[in-house]
Write a protein that holds these residues in place. Sequence first.
Motif, short mmCIF file in Angstrom:
data_model
loop_
_atom_site.label_atom_id
_atom_site.label_comp_id
_atom_site.label_asym_id
_atom_site.label_seq_id
_atom_site.Cartn_x
_atom_site.Cartn_y
_atom_site.Cartn_z
N ILE A 1 -4.77 5.81 4.78
CA ILE A 1 -4.13 4.89 5.26
C ILE A 1 -5.04 3.61 5.10
N GLY B 1 0.81 -1.31 0.09
CA GLY B 1 -0.04 0.02 -0.05
C GLY B 1 0.73 1.16 -0.02
N THR C 1 1.96 2.92 2.57
CA THR C 1 1.68 3.86 3.51
C THR C 1 2.64 3.97 4.51
C1 LIG Z 1 -0.39 8.31 10.03
C2 LIG Z 1 0.08 6.54 10.03
C3 LIG Z 1 -0.66 5.74 11.29
C4 LIG Z 1 -0.05 4.39 11.28
N1 LIG Z 1 -0.50 3.67 12.32
C5 LIG Z 1 -0.60 2.46 12.40
C6 LIG Z 1 -0.85 1.50 13.47
O1 LIG Z 1 -1.48 1.99 14.14
N2 LIG Z 1 -0.55 0.28 13.53
C7 LIG Z 1 0.30 -0.16 12.36
O2 LIG Z 1 0.74 -1.44 12.65
N3 LIG Z 1 0.94 0.47 11.64
C8 LIG Z 1 0.57 1.82 11.38
N4 LIG Z 1 1.20 2.51 10.51
C9 LIG Z 1 2.10 2.00 9.59
C10 LIG Z 1 1.69 1.20 8.37
O3 LIG Z 1 0.94 2.47 7.50
C11 LIG Z 1 0.91 0.23 8.49
O4 LIG Z 1 1.27 -0.92 9.21
C12 LIG Z 1 0.29 -0.62 6.98
O5 LIG Z 1 -0.57 -1.62 7.46
C13 LIG Z 1 1.44 -0.88 6.23
O6 LIG Z 1 0.83 -1.69 4.99
P1 LIG Z 1 1.31 -1.04 3.48
O7 LIG Z 1 0.64 -2.08 2.74
O8 LIG Z 1 0.96 0.35 3.53
O9 LIG Z 1 2.90 -1.49 3.38
P2 LIG Z 1 4.10 -0.51 2.75
O10 LIG Z 1 4.41 0.61 3.33
O11 LIG Z 1 3.98 -0.67 1.32
O12 LIG Z 1 5.06 -1.69 3.25
C14 LIG Z 1 5.62 -1.74 4.54
C15 LIG Z 1 6.88 -2.68 4.46
O13 LIG Z 1 6.53 -3.95 4.25
C16 LIG Z 1 7.20 -4.71 3.21
N5 LIG Z 1 6.29 -5.41 2.39
C17 LIG Z 1 4.99 -4.97 2.08
N6 LIG Z 1 4.40 -6.19 1.59
C18 LIG Z 1 5.02 -7.38 1.62
C19 LIG Z 1 5.10 -8.60 1.16
N7 LIG Z 1 3.90 -9.11 0.70
N8 LIG Z 1 6.09 -9.31 1.41
C20 LIG Z 1 7.24 -8.93 1.84
N9 LIG Z 1 7.62 -7.61 2.36
C21 LIG Z 1 6.39 -6.85 1.97
C22 LIG Z 1 7.68 -3.31 2.50
O14 LIG Z 1 8.70 -3.59 1.48
C23 LIG Z 1 7.83 -2.33 3.44
O15 LIG Z 1 9.20 -2.50 3.91
C24 LIG Z 1 0.77 4.01 10.40
C25 LIG Z 1 1.39 4.74 9.42
C26 LIG Z 1 0.98 5.90 9.23
C27 LIG Z 1 1.65 6.91 8.16
#
Ligand SMILES: Cc1cc2nc3c(=O)[nH]c(=O)nc-3n(C[C@H](O)[C@H](O)[C@H](O)COP(=O)(O)OP(=O)(O)OC[C@H]3O[C@@H](n4cnc5c(N)ncnc54)[C@H](O)[C@@H]3O)c2cc1C
Length: 271
Positions: A101, A29, A31
């Motif tokens: 997010i 995603g 995020t």
């Molecule tokens: C304002 C804000 C609030 C947040 N609040 C929370 C919260 O309350 N709790 C929480 O847990 N997180 C939080 N987050 C962190 C994050 O946004 C979340 O954990 C989100 O679920 C990450 O998912 P994504 O798909 O966006 O991952 P990405 O940002 O795309 O990736 C995250 C990491 O995982 C790796 N990755 C992704 N998918 C895979 C895969 N399939 N295999 C191997 N590696 C992979 C990526 O390379 C990267 O290192 C927050 C972030 C922000 C900016």
Amino acid sequence: MDLNTIVEVKRPSSADDVRWRDGYAWLAGGTWLFSEPQVKTDTLIDLASLDWPSLSASAKGLDIAATCTIAELERFKTPPDWKAGPLLRECCRALLASFKIWNAATVGGNICLSLPASPMVSLTVALEAVFTLWPRGAAPREVRAVDFVTGNHQNVLRPGELLRNIHLPADALARTYAFRRASLTHLGRSTVLLIGTRAPETGAVHLTVSAATARPVQLAFEHVPSAEELRRALDTGIADALYFDDVHGSPAYRRHLTYYLGEEIRQEIGR
Ligand SMILES: Cc1cc2nc3c(=O)[nH]c(=O)nc-3n(C[C@H](O)[C@H](O)[C@H](O)COP(=O)(O)OP(=O)(O)OC[C@H]3O[C@@H](n4cnc5c(N)ncnc54)[C@H](O)[C@@H]3O)c2cc1C
């Protein structure tokens, strides 16, 4: 934010097309990836182009593609005999998340980030999920959710290894459950997230402690424990050094809440 170290975004149609090297990162995603500088990363590999079907339910349970968004999982209608179905929604809502997010974050991204407060880790450990991992240049391997996260922002993934699938077994989905979460602000990042489950046939109870600790801990009981049995299991199962320390709570506070909410879960699940 703009990532000014990125020179290329690849969109492969198969993960096998990727020849991994340092500087690559899987993009789910985005995020978290786009929320802070990624100075060691020059190339993003977009998982969306792999086009994996998000959710597949069968008599064996629920298969969730790593690229399934948390919003999609939250909307998924579970069959009535999956007593733990509503737990999916409770965990999907256990993020500090803006609208953007919420809709972009994926289940796999949340797990691979491996924060103590990652609610998809709490969910999958509580429901005894099995993860399918795709290493680069080797055969797929399976890892139990409880063994995946090893510490704050640490897990068993090897360089370039991809989380492909999350399997929630039907017998775990059939369990009754109790859920408790505490955060410093309403909808804030979790300070403590506890989930108890109880098997309908054997009466076996599992208590999963997360967010309070640097990695999730699961305690198993053959039956609903007494208050004293639960306290002793928490004493021996969670060393003081494992309680997490950040702005969302001191180790002493998290330890206190773990015992307090653990006892609430014990009483609820024993009714
Ligand atoms: C304002 C804000 C609030 C947040 N609040 C929370 C919260 O309350 N709790 C929480 O847990 N997180 C939080 N987050 C962190 C994050 O946004 C979340 O954990 C989100 O679920 C990450 O998912 P994504 O798909 O966006 O991952 P990405 O940002 O795309 O990736 C995250 C990491 O995982 C790796 N990755 C992704 N998918 C895979 C895969 N399939 N295999 C191997 N590696 C992979 C990526 O390379 C990267 O290192 C927050 C972030 C922000 C900016």
